[in-house]
Design a protein around this motif. Structure first.
Motif, PDB file in Angstrom:
ATOM      1  N   THR A 173      39.078  24.532  41.202  1.00  0.00           N
ATOM      2  CA  THR A 173      39.410  24.838  39.648  1.00  0.00           C
ATOM      3  C   THR A 173      37.926  24.769  38.964  1.00  0.00           C
ATOM      4  N   SER A 174      37.058  23.895  39.390  1.00  0.00           N
ATOM      5  CA  SER A 174      35.606  23.952  38.748  1.00  0.00           C
ATOM      6  C   SER A 174      35.169  25.384  38.733  1.00  0.00           C
ATOM      7  N   VAL A 175      35.255  26.019  40.105  1.00  0.00           N
ATOM      8  CA  VAL A 175      34.543  27.366  40.216  1.00  0.00           C
ATOM      9  C   VAL A 175      35.281  28.485  39.438  1.00  0.00           C
ATOM     10  N   GLU A 235      35.042  38.311  43.512  1.00  0.00           N
ATOM     11  CA  GLU A 235      35.166  38.780  44.783  1.00  0.00           C
ATOM     12  C   GLU A 235      35.131  37.498  45.633  1.00  0.00           C
ATOM     13  N   THR A 236      34.298  36.611  45.299  1.00  0.00           N
ATOM     14  CA  THR A 236      34.074  35.547  46.298  1.00  0.00           C
ATOM     15  C   THR A 236      35.395  34.729  46.116  1.00  0.00           C
ATOM     16  N   LEU A 237      35.541  34.577  44.905  1.00  0.00           N
ATOM     17  CA  LEU A 237      37.008  33.765  44.398  1.00  0.00           C
ATOM     18  C   LEU A 237      38.149  34.277  45.259  1.00  0.00           C
ATOM     19  N   GLU A 246      42.378  44.978  48.991  1.00  0.00           N
ATOM     20  CA  GLU A 246      41.139  44.303  49.371  1.00  0.00           C
ATOM     21  C   GLU A 246      40.453  43.601  48.134  1.00  0.00           C
ATOM     22  N   ALA A 247      39.767  42.450  48.492  1.00  0.00           N
ATOM     23  CA  ALA A 247      39.488  41.705  47.263  1.00  0.00           C
ATOM     24  C   ALA A 247      38.073  42.426  46.534  1.00  0.00           C
ATOM     25  N   GLY A 248      37.240  43.133  47.300  1.00  0.00           N
ATOM     26  CA  GLY A 248      36.288  43.863  46.534  1.00  0.00           C
ATOM     27  C   GLY A 248      36.684  44.945  45.465  1.00  0.00           C
TER      28      GLY A 248
END
Length: 270
Positions: free
Chosen positions: A23-25, A64-66, A77-79
């Motif tokens: 959640t913090s991210v 993307e990292t999330l 795809e995430a990216g």
């Protein structure tokens, strides 16, 4: 105790198989995006165009990292999703600029746009909603709801990311506002605190149906009003007074007010 620990083990394994970002991210990404678009929000200014462009790329990578831990739940795809979202940011910015101006024009107490962006809970809640709605449209699970619930916790304003809200949206004060998932709101609508745009009680099987009202353009809804039902349409240029309860549609240019009836009981004293 052994059965309890086994149950916890099962739950943690299930959570690991369906990982979501902390959640913090998520909060850090949402606030960073708002500040990139509106430096007035925190006062962190990036005047160099090169830095602004680099920060945009950083936000795209951050999203993307999330999304990567959720890859098996994503439609693409995430990216690719991250790039698609960032391509929508100019529209988010345009709509939020209109929202900020609507709040400034709609509140006599607002002294400038800087004050609206920096201090008004309504603007923060709308900004969180608009980014969450873009993610919702990209069919990303949970993340949009996390963003709007973070804003809900901070402001007391509960906007479901699935709601469709046109620009020039003004929230005055805002505490206690609830806007349901299938609500549709037209341009130049103003809501005061405690307004509920909700659903009548329905079966869970109807979750995908239109359950929440439609508010047409240039409508003002005063504090404490409750408007329920997917078939309920508030016609354009209407005014809904405080504490009104509505489960039926009203025509354009309507004026609906609550009228209290006082009944006094007389007692005879001998």
């Amino acid at each position: 105790m052994s059965d309890f620990l086994e149950e916890l083990k099962r739950r943690h394994q299930l959570a690991a198989a369906n990982a979501y970002p902390a959640t913090s991210v998520v909060s850090d990404f949402a606030n960073s995006l708002i500040n990139w678009l509106f430096p007035e929000h925190t006062g962190q200014v990036m005047a160099d165009p090169v830095l602004l462009k680099e920060y945009g790329r950083k936000l795209e990578k951050q999203l993307e990292t999330l999304l990567l831990p959720m890859q098996h739940q994503l439609p693409a795809e995430a990216g690719h999703i991250s790039r698609d979202f960032m391509s929508r940011v100019p529209q988010i910015y345009d709509e939020l600029t209109k929202d900020a101006n609507a709040i400034f024009q709609g509140d006599p107490a607002a002294t400038c746009l800087y004050e609206v962006i920096r201090a008004y809970p309504g603007f923060y809640a709308i900004a969180s909603y608009r980014m969450a709605h873009a993610l919702y449209e990209l069919k990303i699970p949970l993340l949009p709801r996390m963003i709007t619930e973070l804003a809900h916790a901070r402001t007391g304003i509960d906007i479901h990311p699935g709601a469709v809200i046109a620009p020039f949206f003004c929230i005055d004060h805002g505490t206690g506002i609830v806007i349901g998932e299938t609500t549709v709101i037209g341009q130049h609508v103003k809501l005061y605190q405690g307004v509920t745009l909700g659903a009548l009680s329905i079966e869970k099987t109807m979750a995908r149906s239109k359950r929440h009202p439609t508010i047409e353009e240039h409508v003002v809804i005063y504090a404490g009003a409750t408007i329920l039902g997917g078939d309920t349409v508030i016609g354009h240029h209407s005014v809904i007074g405080g504490n009104v309860w509505l489960i039926r549609s009203v025509e354009p240019f309507s004026r609906i007010y609550y009228k209290a009836e006082h009944k006094y009981l007389e007692s005879n004293h001998e």
